[in-house]
Design an enzyme around this catalytic site. Structure first.
Site, PDB file in Angstrom:
ATOM      1  N   HIS A 139       0.838  -1.210   0.000  1.00 48.59           N
ATOM      2  CA  HIS A 139       0.000   0.000   0.000  1.00 48.59           C
ATOM      3  C   HIS A 139       0.876   1.266   0.000  1.00 48.59           C
ATOM      4  O   HIS A 139       0.738   2.133  -0.878  1.00 48.59           O
ATOM      5  CB  HIS A 139      -0.904  -0.023   1.234  1.00 48.59           C
ATOM      6  CG  HIS A 139      -1.739   1.210   1.408  1.00 48.59           C
ATOM      7  ND1 HIS A 139      -3.088   1.227   1.151  1.00 48.59           N
ATOM      8  CD2 HIS A 139      -1.419   2.475   1.797  1.00 48.59           C
ATOM      9  CE1 HIS A 139      -3.554   2.449   1.375  1.00 48.59           C
ATOM     10  NE2 HIS A 139      -2.566   3.232   1.771  1.00 48.59           N
ATOM     11  N   HIS A 143       1.855   4.651  -2.792  1.00 54.76           N
ATOM     12  CA  HIS A 143       2.021   6.108  -2.611  1.00 54.76           C
ATOM     13  C   HIS A 143       3.410   6.535  -3.092  1.00 54.76           C
ATOM     14  O   HIS A 143       3.579   7.575  -3.725  1.00 54.76           O
ATOM     15  CB  HIS A 143       1.885   6.482  -1.135  1.00 54.76           C
ATOM     16  CG  HIS A 143       0.483   6.410  -0.604  1.00 54.76           C
ATOM     17  ND1 HIS A 143      -0.573   7.050  -1.201  1.00 54.76           N
ATOM     18  CD2 HIS A 143      -0.035   5.780   0.486  1.00 54.76           C
ATOM     19  CE1 HIS A 143      -1.686   6.824  -0.503  1.00 54.76           C
ATOM     20  NE2 HIS A 143      -1.384   6.042   0.527  1.00 54.76           N
ATOM     21  N   TYR A 282     -12.712   6.992   1.549  1.00 53.83           N
ATOM     22  CA  TYR A 282     -12.241   5.612   1.764  1.00 53.83           C
ATOM     23  C   TYR A 282     -12.976   4.656   0.832  1.00 53.83           C
ATOM     24  O   TYR A 282     -12.374   3.842   0.133  1.00 53.83           O
ATOM     25  CB  TYR A 282     -12.517   5.164   3.204  1.00 53.83           C
ATOM     26  CG  TYR A 282     -11.494   5.616   4.209  1.00 53.83           C
ATOM     27  CD1 TYR A 282     -10.218   5.072   4.201  1.00 53.83           C
ATOM     28  CD2 TYR A 282     -11.810   6.557   5.172  1.00 53.83           C
ATOM     29  CE1 TYR A 282      -9.275   5.460   5.133  1.00 53.83           C
ATOM     30  CE2 TYR A 282     -10.876   6.959   6.110  1.00 53.83           C
ATOM     31  CZ  TYR A 282      -9.608   6.408   6.082  1.00 53.83           C
ATOM     32  OH  TYR A 282      -8.686   6.808   7.008  1.00 53.83           O
TER      33      TYR A 282
HETATM   34 ZN   LIG Z   1      -2.704   5.261   1.993  1.00 56.24          ZN
END
Ligand SMILES: [Zn+2]
Length: 347
Positions: A139, A143, A282
């Protein structure tokens, strides 16, 4: 009642899944996982990672990599700081020491950092990750890719400087590869025996992801509705905050409301931390990543052309509207079905 949920969820989980997450850890020694992550990214975007000791670091635990593009050109510096120590903040995050930008015809490449808090290795045991930590690393690496691949003029629009509800697409989509057998086979190996992660474990991991997903979805939607309700109504009109909250979350309530209780006062994201009317992001990002990954799955999880298009989306940072970028990648607006399918709600 709401307070029974955790207890009975755990009982049901033991009965239905019987997955001892501790048993998975020996299959995920940190070094192998990082190697597998680099291979995954190499297969997708052609990137190469070269360890370097020529760069000063703020602590001996920190490792630095030179990231090179497919043609060998320098793309970014990547710092990785994996272990806890006194005074270090908890959690996992990506940050940027230097953001990419262009000036006077020169492309200034970024310096990106990944910070984790994994268990430190000992003399006879390597750092072993839980499955959750493996997905966290993928994850955060998503980014980092957003930052490293950036190809814009102004630093204020580079990498992760995008609209709030778009920033988790690059990261969440990376988690999908961790559930693929082809990917796990590259790195999930028992650190003592060298045995690959048994298939039945992978099946259980996938089932665990869907466990109580209905409840989890309702919960996320409920928080989103509540957040929006506070920001969409002029506060002067609200006479009874509790009744207002109950009404806002009515559509998603599964368990009875307990009179004289409220969650809004303790829900930090309502007015702070940058969310404020953005909590829905989200679920929205999940919708985006599920749909985007379904395109990879259709064309092949390492399909070059699909990866090239996704890379293009990552390169643009916040210079263009997310929906415009998304449609360029997907050919359509995002569709909700892949999200529902992944959750196990539809076939
Ligand atoms: Zn994140």
């Amino acid at each position: 009642m709401p307070w029974d949920k955790a207890y009975y969820s755990e009982k049901l989980k033991q009965k239905k899944l019987d997955l001892d997450e501790e048993k998975l850890k020996p299959y995920f020694p940190l070094e192998k996982v990082v190697d597998g992550l680099f291979k995954t990214v190499h297969k997708l975007y052609g990137l190469q990672f070269v360890r370097t000791d020529n760069i000063d670091v703020y602590h001996p635990d920190v490792q630095v990599y030179e990231v090179r593009d497919e043609d060998g050109s320098f793309l970014a510096l990547l710092y990785m700081d994996f272990f806890p120590r006194e005074g270090k903040r908890q959690g996992a995050w990506m940050t940027s020491f230097k953001t990419q930008y262009k000036k006077d015809g020169k492309d200034h490449r970024p310096h990106i950092s990944l910070v984790m808090n994994f268990t430190k290795p000992t003399d006879n045991t390597p750092s072993l990750l839980s499955f959750y930590e493996v997905t966290t690393l993928f994850h955060e690496f998503g980014h980092a890719l957003h930052g490293m691949l950036s190809d814009v003029t102004y630093p204020s629009l580079a990498g992760t400087n995008v609209y709030w509800d778009f920033v988790e697409l690059p990261s969440q989509i990376m988690e999908n590869w961790v559930y693929e057998k082809e990917v796990l086979d590259m790195f999930a190996q028992h650190y003592e025996t060298g045995e690959k992660l048994p298939v039945e474990y992978l099946e259980k991991i996938k089932q665990t992801k869907q466990f109580l997903e209905g409840m989890a979805t309702l919960r996320q939607l409920g928080f989103g509705y509540l957040d929006m309700a506070w920001h969409y109504t002029y506060p002067g009109k609200i006479n009874d905050a509790e009744a207002y909250e109950v009404q806002a979350m009515k559509k998603t309530r599964l368990l009875p409301h307990v009179p004289n209780t409220m969650m809004s006062p303790g829900f930090g994201h309502l007015f702070a931390g940058g969310y404020a009317a953005g909590y829905y992001s989200y679920k929205w990002a999940e919708l985006l990543d599920a749909h985007a990954f379904s395109i990879f799955r259709k064309n092949g999880i390492f399909d070059k052309e699909t990866a090239r298009k996704f890379r293009h989306l990552l390169e643009q940072g916040g210079t263009r509207h997310p929906m415009e970028l998304y449609k360029e990648f997907a050919g359509t607006e995002p569709d909700i079905k892949p999200l529902l399918r992944r959750a196990g709600f539809i076939q």
